[in-house]
Design a protein around this motif. Sequence first.
Motif, PDB file in Angstrom:
ATOM      1  N   TYR A 174     103.166  39.104  68.219  1.00  0.00           N
ATOM      2  CA  TYR A 174     104.252  38.202  68.589  1.00  0.00           C
ATOM      3  C   TYR A 174     104.762  37.476  67.350  1.00  0.00           C
ATOM      4  CZ  TYR A 174     102.443  39.034  73.262  1.00  0.00           C
ATOM      5  OH  TYR A 174     102.010  39.640  74.425  1.00  0.00           O
ATOM      6  N   GLN A 175     106.059  37.568  67.118  1.00  0.00           N
ATOM      7  CA  GLN A 175     106.661  36.831  66.015  1.00  0.00           C
ATOM      8  C   GLN A 175     106.806  35.360  66.411  1.00  0.00           C
ATOM      9  OE1 GLN A 175     110.173  38.532  64.176  1.00  0.00           O
ATOM     10  NE2 GLN A 175     109.614  40.595  64.867  1.00  0.00           N
ATOM     11  N   TYR A 179     111.198  52.059  61.637  1.00  0.00           N
ATOM     12  CA  TYR A 179     111.175  50.615  61.834  1.00  0.00           C
ATOM     13  C   TYR A 179     109.782  50.073  61.513  1.00  0.00           C
ATOM     14  CZ  TYR A 179     115.351  51.611  64.633  1.00  0.00           C
ATOM     15  OH  TYR A 179     116.578  52.056  65.069  1.00  0.00           O
ATOM     16  N   LEU A 180     109.738  48.957  60.830  1.00  0.00           N
ATOM     17  CA  LEU A 180     108.452  48.331  60.537  1.00  0.00           C
ATOM     18  C   LEU A 180     107.888  47.624  61.763  1.00  0.00           C
ATOM     19  CD1 LEU A 180     106.207  47.379  58.659  1.00  0.00           C
ATOM     20  CD2 LEU A 180     107.694  45.508  57.915  1.00  0.00           C
ATOM     21  N   TRP A 181     108.689  46.764  62.406  1.00  0.00           N
ATOM     22  CA  TRP A 181     108.169  45.963  63.509  1.00  0.00           C
ATOM     23  C   TRP A 181     107.707  46.816  64.677  1.00  0.00           C
ATOM     24  CZ3 TRP A 181     105.806  41.841  64.667  1.00  0.00           C
ATOM     25  CH2 TRP A 181     105.739  41.394  65.987  1.00  0.00           C
ATOM     26  N   VAL A 211     103.293  36.000  62.239  1.00  0.00           N
ATOM     27  CA  VAL A 211     103.063  36.824  63.432  1.00  0.00           C
ATOM     28  C   VAL A 211     101.661  36.518  63.947  1.00  0.00           C
ATOM     29  CG1 VAL A 211     102.826  39.202  64.270  1.00  0.00           C
ATOM     30  CG2 VAL A 211     104.606  38.637  62.584  1.00  0.00           C
ATOM     31  N   ILE A 212     101.515  36.388  65.262  1.00  0.00           N
ATOM     32  CA  ILE A 212     100.205  36.098  65.846  1.00  0.00           C
ATOM     33  C   ILE A 212      99.811  37.173  66.850  1.00  0.00           C
ATOM     34  CG2 ILE A 212     100.335  33.605  65.468  1.00  0.00           C
ATOM     35  CD1 ILE A 212     101.155  33.237  68.369  1.00  0.00           C
ATOM     36  N   SER A 213      98.507  37.259  67.085  1.00  0.00           N
ATOM     37  CA  SER A 213      97.972  38.254  68.009  1.00  0.00           C
ATOM     38  C   SER A 213      98.139  37.796  69.444  1.00  0.00           C
ATOM     39  CB  SER A 213      96.490  38.485  67.706  1.00  0.00           C
ATOM     40  OG  SER A 213      95.751  37.305  67.979  1.00  0.00           O
ATOM     41  N   GLU A 214      97.869  38.705  70.362  1.00  0.00           N
ATOM     42  CA  GLU A 214      97.989  38.408  71.790  1.00  0.00           C
ATOM     43  C   GLU A 214      97.031  37.293  72.193  1.00  0.00           C
ATOM     44  OE1 GLU A 214      98.448  40.969  75.919  1.00  0.00           O
ATOM     45  OE2 GLU A 214      97.276  41.797  74.259  1.00  0.00           O
ATOM     46  N   LEU A 217      99.115  37.283  61.062  1.00  0.00           N
ATOM     47  CA  LEU A 217      99.685  38.098  59.986  1.00  0.00           C
ATOM     48  C   LEU A 217     100.874  37.322  59.432  1.00  0.00           C
ATOM     49  CD1 LEU A 217     100.030  40.843  58.450  1.00  0.00           C
ATOM     50  CD2 LEU A 217     101.443  41.589  60.379  1.00  0.00           C
ATOM     51  N   LEU A 218     100.832  36.999  58.151  1.00  0.00           N
ATOM     52  CA  LEU A 218     101.899  36.163  57.601  1.00  0.00           C
ATOM     53  C   LEU A 218     102.123  36.484  56.140  1.00  0.00           C
ATOM     54  CD1 LEU A 218     100.511  32.497  57.099  1.00  0.00           C
ATOM     55  CD2 LEU A 218      99.112  34.565  57.078  1.00  0.00           C
TER      56      LEU A 218
END
Length: 405
Positions: A343-344, A330-332, A364-367, A286-287
């Motif tokens: 994960y940022q 909060y967004l995050w 942002v990346i997935s687990e 996600l970017l």
Amino acid sequence: MNYRLSVLALLSTMAGCATPTVQQPPAQIGVASFNMAWAGTEADFTTHLDMCTAVGWCDTRPRRNKGETTPSPEAIAAASRCEAAIDQFAGGARQAMHIAPCNAYKGRNPAESVTLANYQKKLAGLRATIASLIEKDGVQVIAFQEVKSGQVIRDVLGKHADTFDVCHAPHTAFQTVAFAWNRAVTQMPGQCSPRKELAVAEDPANAANFRTVRPGLALELTINGQPVTFMNVHLKASCANLKPNGPYQPRMLDDADAACRVLNRQVPALEDWIEAVGVKSPRFVLLGDFNRRIDEEAAENVPPSQVRTDGSDPAGPNKKDALGYVATKYLWQEISDGKPSLYQVPLSGVDDGCKGFTGLDHIVISEALKAANASVGSRKVAVASEPGQVNESSDHCPRIMQLHL
């Protein structure tokens, strides 16, 4: 000569020549996010120039004098007259939304004239920046924000346009999001999917209002035989800071501020999208331009019971009211609620000469990707420009990373 051995050697050589060469998938790919600041084609700019000349370079946003907390009635009236003049030029309010506003390209020196020659220098700066990303930094997937069309992406790819595929999200206004990717990195053709759900109405209480914010865009590639999905966002601006250290007042997403109200209604659409992609493609990125300091939010370590005003668990359903507002602050913490875990990618470096907005562009990346990228970092690289360039190439620096797959 041993005839039998010679024949066997010849057959072996022929078999080796007949074996096709299998191209190995890349062990890692370079990924970038780049807001290109109202990037359109030269034809788009010419329309902008004709319109702004016709309306006297007026401003549709009411100006506030120093010390004023709200615009004066005179300023509001002037902005209204400007909007009417622009609509008349464009042939209607909906058509006017496809033309960049008159303050889009004035850059750091608004006293200079805005000309096609100066705009061409902006495009040249974008072209040089992207060439450097590809040739120097090994970037193979680029998420773009603030672009008009796929054509301008092909224009700024320059000599690399023949090796990159391009897609963009159709939108009802000038600014949208787009992708470009090197087609050699994927074993199957890339699949793009616009996400109109993120393009929420600016004013949901007004049935006559047709203005919406920007959509999202997904790109699915097949690398090492498995899907990798990239999710490109450009969220609502002006609700950026949790702390008093940015260009805007510190605000949470339940604030009554108009911009925060819009961003609040984008949260459930973004969360639903993330969860749907996570099921289909556990490897996802996600970017984009979040227009929000999610790094500040993460640093707060807010307990789940304080993420929403109603105290409900952010991992549970996010109930919307009649107009689409939710209880989140909060967004995050709302999107990274463990279902799935996100994960940022930390910012580990900023190149010399990199100026512009800070804290808004994130990766942002997935687990699943975090497991293969334990020590991953990202950096911001400077935008190319010429000395004395009037219209800055961009007010954002590209943010890049190397993604191990």
